[in-house]
Structure formats: structure tokens, C-alpha cells
Scaffold this motif. Structure first.
Motif, PDB file in Angstrom:
ATOM      1  N   GLU A  83      -6.059   6.125  -3.730  1.00 19.57           N
ATOM      2  CA  GLU A  83      -7.148   5.154  -3.873  1.00 19.57           C
ATOM      3  C   GLU A  83      -6.796   4.094  -4.907  1.00 19.57           C
ATOM      4  O   GLU A  83      -7.052   2.900  -4.705  1.00 19.57           O
ATOM      5  CB  GLU A  83      -8.417   5.902  -4.289  1.00 19.57           C
ATOM      6  CG  GLU A  83      -9.655   5.053  -4.450  1.00 19.57           C
ATOM      7  CD  GLU A  83     -10.832   5.895  -4.900  1.00 19.57           C
ATOM      8  OE1 GLU A  83     -11.409   5.590  -5.965  1.00 19.57           O
ATOM      9  OE2 GLU A  83     -11.160   6.880  -4.197  1.00 19.57           O
ATOM     10  N   VAL A  88      -4.350   1.584  -3.342  1.00 18.20           N
ATOM     11  CA  VAL A  88      -4.983   0.739  -2.314  1.00 18.20           C
ATOM     12  C   VAL A  88      -5.939  -0.266  -2.942  1.00 18.20           C
ATOM     13  O   VAL A  88      -5.888  -1.468  -2.643  1.00 18.20           O
ATOM     14  CB  VAL A  88      -5.718   1.624  -1.284  1.00 18.20           C
ATOM     15  CG1 VAL A  88      -6.540   0.754  -0.337  1.00 18.20           C
ATOM     16  CG2 VAL A  88      -4.724   2.469  -0.500  1.00 18.20           C
ATOM     17  N   VAL A  89      -6.803   0.204  -3.836  1.00 21.10           N
ATOM     18  CA  VAL A  89      -7.811  -0.683  -4.425  1.00 21.10           C
ATOM     19  C   VAL A  89      -7.162  -1.757  -5.291  1.00 21.10           C
ATOM     20  O   VAL A  89      -7.577  -2.923  -5.267  1.00 21.10           O
ATOM     21  CB  VAL A  89      -8.835   0.135  -5.242  1.00 21.10           C
ATOM     22  CG1 VAL A  89      -9.801  -0.786  -5.979  1.00 21.10           C
ATOM     23  CG2 VAL A  89      -9.606   1.074  -4.324  1.00 21.10           C
ATOM     24  N   SER A  90      -6.137  -1.400  -6.054  1.00 26.39           N
ATOM     25  CA  SER A  90      -5.483  -2.393  -6.915  1.00 26.39           C
ATOM     26  C   SER A  90      -4.851  -3.505  -6.092  1.00 26.39           C
ATOM     27  O   SER A  90      -4.928  -4.685  -6.460  1.00 26.39           O
ATOM     28  CB  SER A  90      -4.428  -1.716  -7.799  1.00 26.39           C
ATOM     29  OG  SER A  90      -3.389  -1.158  -7.024  1.00 26.39           O
ATOM     30  N   GLU A  91      -4.243  -3.165  -4.977  1.00 26.79           N
ATOM     31  CA  GLU A  91      -3.629  -4.197  -4.149  1.00 26.79           C
ATOM     32  C   GLU A  91      -4.684  -5.021  -3.418  1.00 26.79           C
ATOM     33  O   GLU A  91      -4.507  -6.222  -3.215  1.00 26.79           O
ATOM     34  CB  GLU A  91      -2.648  -3.547  -3.168  1.00 26.79           C
ATOM     35  CG  GLU A  91      -1.451  -2.915  -3.884  1.00 26.79           C
ATOM     36  CD  GLU A  91      -0.464  -2.256  -2.943  1.00 26.79           C
ATOM     37  OE1 GLU A  91      -0.555  -2.514  -1.726  1.00 26.79           O
ATOM     38  OE2 GLU A  91       0.388  -1.488  -3.428  1.00 26.79           O
ATOM     39  N   GLN A  92      -5.790  -4.387  -3.046  1.00 23.14           N
ATOM     40  CA  GLN A  92      -6.885  -5.143  -2.438  1.00 23.14           C
ATOM     41  C   GLN A  92      -7.465  -6.164  -3.421  1.00 23.14           C
ATOM     42  O   GLN A  92      -7.808  -7.288  -3.036  1.00 23.14           O
ATOM     43  CB  GLN A  92      -7.987  -4.190  -1.974  1.00 23.14           C
ATOM     44  CG  GLN A  92      -7.634  -3.365  -0.753  1.00 23.14           C
ATOM     45  CD  GLN A  92      -8.717  -2.358  -0.418  1.00 23.14           C
ATOM     46  OE1 GLN A  92      -9.585  -2.036  -1.251  1.00 23.14           O
ATOM     47  NE2 GLN A  92      -8.686  -1.840   0.804  1.00 23.14           N
ATOM     48  N   GLN A  93      -7.556  -5.778  -4.673  1.00 18.43           N
ATOM     49  CA  GLN A  93      -8.134  -6.658  -5.688  1.00 18.43           C
ATOM     50  C   GLN A  93      -7.310  -7.933  -5.872  1.00 18.43           C
ATOM     51  O   GLN A  93      -7.849  -8.978  -6.223  1.00 18.43           O
ATOM     52  CB  GLN A  93      -8.225  -5.914  -7.025  1.00 18.43           C
ATOM     53  CG  GLN A  93      -9.333  -4.895  -7.102  1.00 18.43           C
ATOM     54  CD  GLN A  93     -10.701  -5.529  -7.255  1.00 18.43           C
ATOM     55  OE1 GLN A  93     -10.857  -6.554  -7.914  1.00 18.43           O
ATOM     56  NE2 GLN A  93     -11.699  -4.937  -6.634  1.00 18.43           N
ATOM     57  N   GLY A 152      -5.004  -9.233  -3.513  1.00 18.70           N
ATOM     58  CA  GLY A 152      -4.492  -9.856  -2.305  1.00 18.70           C
ATOM     59  C   GLY A 152      -3.184  -9.301  -1.806  1.00 18.70           C
ATOM     60  O   GLY A 152      -2.328 -10.067  -1.343  1.00 18.70           O
ATOM     61  N   ASP A 153      -2.980  -7.983  -1.890  1.00 16.00           N
ATOM     62  CA  ASP A 153      -1.769  -7.345  -1.375  1.00 16.00           C
ATOM     63  C   ASP A 153      -0.514  -8.050  -1.867  1.00 16.00           C
ATOM     64  O   ASP A 153       0.286  -8.583  -1.082  1.00 16.00           O
ATOM     65  CB  ASP A 153      -1.804  -7.343   0.161  1.00 16.00           C
ATOM     66  CG  ASP A 153      -0.753  -6.401   0.743  1.00 16.00           C
ATOM     67  OD1 ASP A 153      -0.284  -5.517   0.000  1.00 16.00           O
ATOM     68  OD2 ASP A 153      -0.396  -6.560   1.920  1.00 16.00           O
ATOM     69  N   THR A 160       4.038  -5.257  -7.734  1.00 16.52           N
ATOM     70  CA  THR A 160       2.918  -4.488  -8.310  1.00 16.52           C
ATOM     71  C   THR A 160       3.333  -3.773  -9.587  1.00 16.52           C
ATOM     72  O   THR A 160       2.757  -2.757  -9.949  1.00 16.52           O
ATOM     73  CB  THR A 160       2.402  -3.450  -7.296  1.00 16.52           C
ATOM     74  OG1 THR A 160       3.476  -2.554  -6.953  1.00 16.52           O
ATOM     75  CG2 THR A 160       1.885  -4.114  -6.034  1.00 16.52           C
ATOM     76  N   GLU A 177     -16.677   1.432  -6.159  1.00 21.95           N
ATOM     77  CA  GLU A 177     -16.783  -0.026  -6.127  1.00 21.95           C
ATOM     78  C   GLU A 177     -17.223  -0.578  -7.472  1.00 21.95           C
ATOM     79  O   GLU A 177     -16.725  -1.610  -7.932  1.00 21.95           O
ATOM     80  CB  GLU A 177     -17.773  -0.456  -5.031  1.00 21.95           C
ATOM     81  CG  GLU A 177     -17.326  -0.193  -3.611  1.00 21.95           C
ATOM     82  CD  GLU A 177     -17.485   1.277  -3.206  1.00 21.95           C
ATOM     83  OE1 GLU A 177     -16.889   1.677  -2.187  1.00 21.95           O
ATOM     84  OE2 GLU A 177     -18.200   2.024  -3.921  1.00 21.95           O
TER      85      GLU A 177
END
Length: 427
Positions: free
Chosen positions: A276, A279-284, A286-287, A291, A358
């Protein structure tokens, strides 16, 4: 000049700017009377700084002579008189010492250059400072003789006073900037010549202190493959049905010992939180392609620690996240970055025990954006996350820390257990 003195100069400059904007024919005489105190003294001793410069120059010359003449000669004589592996080791030690002395000589030379500029600038500033105070005294003496109803003359004195107040503000601002830059350069030299950190913003914890304090000793044990590769081949086909897989990776023995305290359901939760966090860090952000060492990295570590704290408590999460950083290849900068951001994440998790993922993500992103986290800048320095743009951090390929100088702190994890308060039926 100390940091406090620099700030005082800047405060006085700001006050003089306000005075320059408010002086008029009606108040010019009272302003002129107060102006010397508002300008104040400069402090500092240019001659004493020059004496320090001379001392640094002499030390640099003596150190270089010792390295170039003494140690070079000793190495040559030793090679001529002694052979074998022990002789090679001795010559190598002498060569290393010679290199260290030459580096010290360069640092003393750099310090001498900074002190030379500081001495010259201070001496020049004191001359200008004296001239400004003389100008103020002259204006005050002449304005005292002007009749109260001579508005034109008083207006001219107000204009002249604005100019002298502005000149004083400019002088103090320039001196403060010069002293701040000199202090930063001397601080860099005292740390071995590397600009290891960005300039710490006012009111925040020193980045140098963060770099030095957030370190942990390397594990005394060899790294462990966990889960064992042969087990991974069996369990991953099952786990993939649940939406994730478990790679076999290198763990420190200390983090593995802590992980094995977890029940099977808690282990599943831990792996879910780990995925999680990625995934969440990259979503924040913009992929992103990179990283590591950047804002994505800072977010991921803080979010991971916040979520672990919610699930397992701050004490166990701190022990585990710190044990994770005990890999021998860790460098000082990424280690300080990760340990510091981990702590910020645990603070968020402790303050928001019942927040949704969230809400945790929102809190962590806000902390990254407002500079509560640290990253590694493109030039390899530790910096607060609001001092560097998202594209201004170093990349994994560009980052190089050839000498790892770790702290000796060894965390005590005896008795640390995951927090299971209120959990059933296995508590």
C-alpha cells in the motif's frame, strides 16, 4: 559573527526600512535623534579575524610541507629498505596519512580565504558605518536650527534622512548576507569540506543535527533472504489471487526477529501495508520514474510508518523501521532521510489512530509539501522537502557516497512487542 548577530542585523535593517518610509518634515528631528540607536553597532573585530586568517594560512603551509616532504620521503625510504606484504601495508598507511594531511591543508586554505573576505568586508563596513553615523549627526545638528514653520527646509531634511536610513539598511543587509554565507562556508569546512546539507531555514531543526543524529549502527549479522526463495515459489501463486505477491529480499536479522513476533494474520497485514505504501506514494506524485531519495521516497517512508503505527503501535513500528535501516550498505544521507521521515510518519499515526488510509495519505502529503520531511537534493545535500522542487532531488544513479560514516547507536529492542490492545480473538 554568530547566527544571532546576523538575525539582529536583518531585524535592524527591516526597522530602518520602515523608518525610511515614514519620515516626514513633521517628525524628521525626532527621527534623526533616534536614528543612531536604530542603526546600532556592528560588532566584530576585523583585526582579530585577520589574525585567524594568518594562523590558518600558516597551518595550511605547515601541513602541506609535512605531507609533501616528510611523509613522501618516509614512504620512499621505507620502500627502499623493506619489502613484502607488511611493508606494502605500511607504505599504504603512510600514503593514506599523506592524503589526509593534504586534504586538511586544502581545508585550512579554504578557511583562510573565507576569513580574508570576512575581515575585509567587516573593515569596509565599519568605515561606511562610521560615515553614516557622522552624516546622521550632521543632519541632526543642522535640522535643529531650522524654524518649525520652514516646511520646505524640513522636507529637504526628511528626504536626506530617508536616504541615510536606506543606506544604513542596505549596509546592514549586505553585511548580514556576507556573514551568513561565511558562516555556512566555515561550517562546511568544519564538517570536512563537503556541503553536506542545505542552509537550514530559520526556526527549524538544524539539518546538520539531523544528519548526525539520525544514524544507526550496521547490523552485526549477515543479511537474511526472507522469505526463503523456495518458499516464495510456493506461496506467491496463492497470494496472487489476493492481489499481491511477496518478493524474497534481504532483511537484517533484527528486523526479521521483530517480524516473526507477528501472528500470521498480522504478517498478512504488514505485507499489505508495505505494498500500500508503494502504491499510494506513486499515486500521490503521478507514477514518477524515480522513487528514491526524493519526495516520493519521503512520502512512502512516512506513510508506511504512520500505517504501521496504527496497526502495531509506535514502539514496535519504530523498532522495526530502525532495524530495516541497519543494512551495512546504507549511506549517511539516505539513512538520516529515512529515519527522520519514519519518525514524522509515526507522529502522524500516533496523532490520528483512527484515521482512514486516505486521511493518513492527505496528512503525509501535506507534511511533505510544507517541508516537514527531508530529501536529498540534486547536488547530494540533505534538505527540507520544501527547499527542493520535485525534480530537484538526486537520482539513484547520480547519488554517490563513497565513504559510509555511520553512527554507533545500537537500538535496544528487548521486550518490544506489537501493540495488540483491544484486538480479539488472538490478543
Amino acid at each position: 559573527m554568530s547566527q544571532v548577530a546576523v538575525e539582529e542585523l536583518e531585524d535592524r535593517a527591516a526597522s530602518l526600512g520602515s523608518i525610511a518610509g515614514s519620515v516626514s518634515g513633521n517628525n524628521v528631528r525626532s527621527v534623526l535623534g533616534d536614528l543612531p540607536a536604530k542603526i546600532g553597532e556592528l560588532g566584530g573585530d576585523a583585526e582579530a579575524i585577520e589574525d585567524l586568517r594568518i594562523s590558518c594560512t600558516r597551518t595550511a603551509e605547515a601541513t602541506e610541507t609535512a605531507a609533501s616532504d616528510g611523509l613522501s620521503s618516509a614512504a620512499s625510504e621505507l620502500e627502499a629498505a623493506w619489502t613484502g606484504s607488511a611493508a606494502s601495508s605500511a607504505v599504504g598507511a603512510i600514503t593514506k596519512q599523506r592524503s589526509a594531511l593534504l586534504q586538511d591543508s586544502e581545508l585550512f586554505t579554504r578557511a583562510a580565504g573565507v576569513l580574508s573576505s570576512l575581515s575585509t568586508n567587516l573593515a569596509s563596513a565599519k568605515e561606511d558605518h562610521t560615515a553614516i553615523l557622522d552624516n546622521v549627526a550632521d543632519l541632526a545638528a543642522r535640522a535643529a536650527d531650522v524654524p518649525d514653520d520652514d516646511e520646505e527646509a524640513l522636507h529637504e531634511f526628511a528626504v536626506a534622512t530617508r536616504r541615510v536610513a536606506t543606506a544604513a539598511a542596505t549596509l546592514l543587509t549586505a553585511l548580514a548576507q556576507e556573514n551568513r554565507a561565511a558562516a555556512a562556508e566555515l561550517r562546511s569546512i568544519s564538517l570536512g569540506g563537503d556541503d553536506v546539507v542545505a542552509l537550514t531555514p530559520d526556526g527549524r531543526e538544524s539539518l546538520e543535527d539531523i544528519l548526525n543524529r539520525y544514524q544507526v549502527a550496521a547490523s552485526e549479522y549477515e543479511l537474511v533472504d526472507f522469505p526463503p526463495p523456495e518458499l516464495v515459489d510456493v506461496i506467491n501463486p496463492i497470494l496472487e489471487r489476493l492481489g499481491f505477491s511477496v518478493p524474497s529480499s534481504k532483511w537484517t536479522q533484527e528486523e526479521l526477529d521483530l517480524f516473526l513476533q507477528l501472528r500470521p494474520d498480522e504478517m498478512y497485514t504488514w505485507y499489505r501495508l508495505q505494498q500500500e505504501a508503494y502504491v499510494v506514494s506513486e499515486q500521490q506524485f503521478g507514477d514518477p520514474d524515480n522513487t528514491t531519495h526524493n519526495h516520493v521516497d519521503a512520502f512512502r517512508h512516512a506513510y508506511w510508518n504512520a500505517r504501521m503505527t496504527q496497526e502495531f503501535g509506535a514502539e514496535w513500528s519504530e523498532a522495526f523501521a530502525t532495524a530495516h535501516e541497519r543494512k551495512p550498505e546504507n549511506g549517511r544521507y539516505p539513512e538520516a532521510m529515512d529515519l527522520y521521515n519514519n519518525e514524522r510518519g509515526r507522529e502522524i499515526g500516533t496523532s490520528n489512530p483512527n484515521a482512514s488510509p486516505e486521511q493518513i495519505a492527505s496528512q503525509v502529503r501535506q507534511s511533505v509539501d510544507q517541508g516537514d520531511m527531508v530529501v536529498i537534493s540534486q547536488d547530494g545535500r540533505l534538505a527540507y522537502s520544501d527547499q527542493v522542487g520535485h525534480g530537484g532531488t538526486t537520482t539513484l544513479d547520480d547519488y554517490d557516497e563513497s565513504e559510509v560514516d555511520r553512527g554507533g547507536f545500537v537500538p535496544d529492542t528487548d521486550g518490544v512487542r506489537p501493540d495488540r490492545s483491544g484486538l480479539n480473538p488472538w490478543a
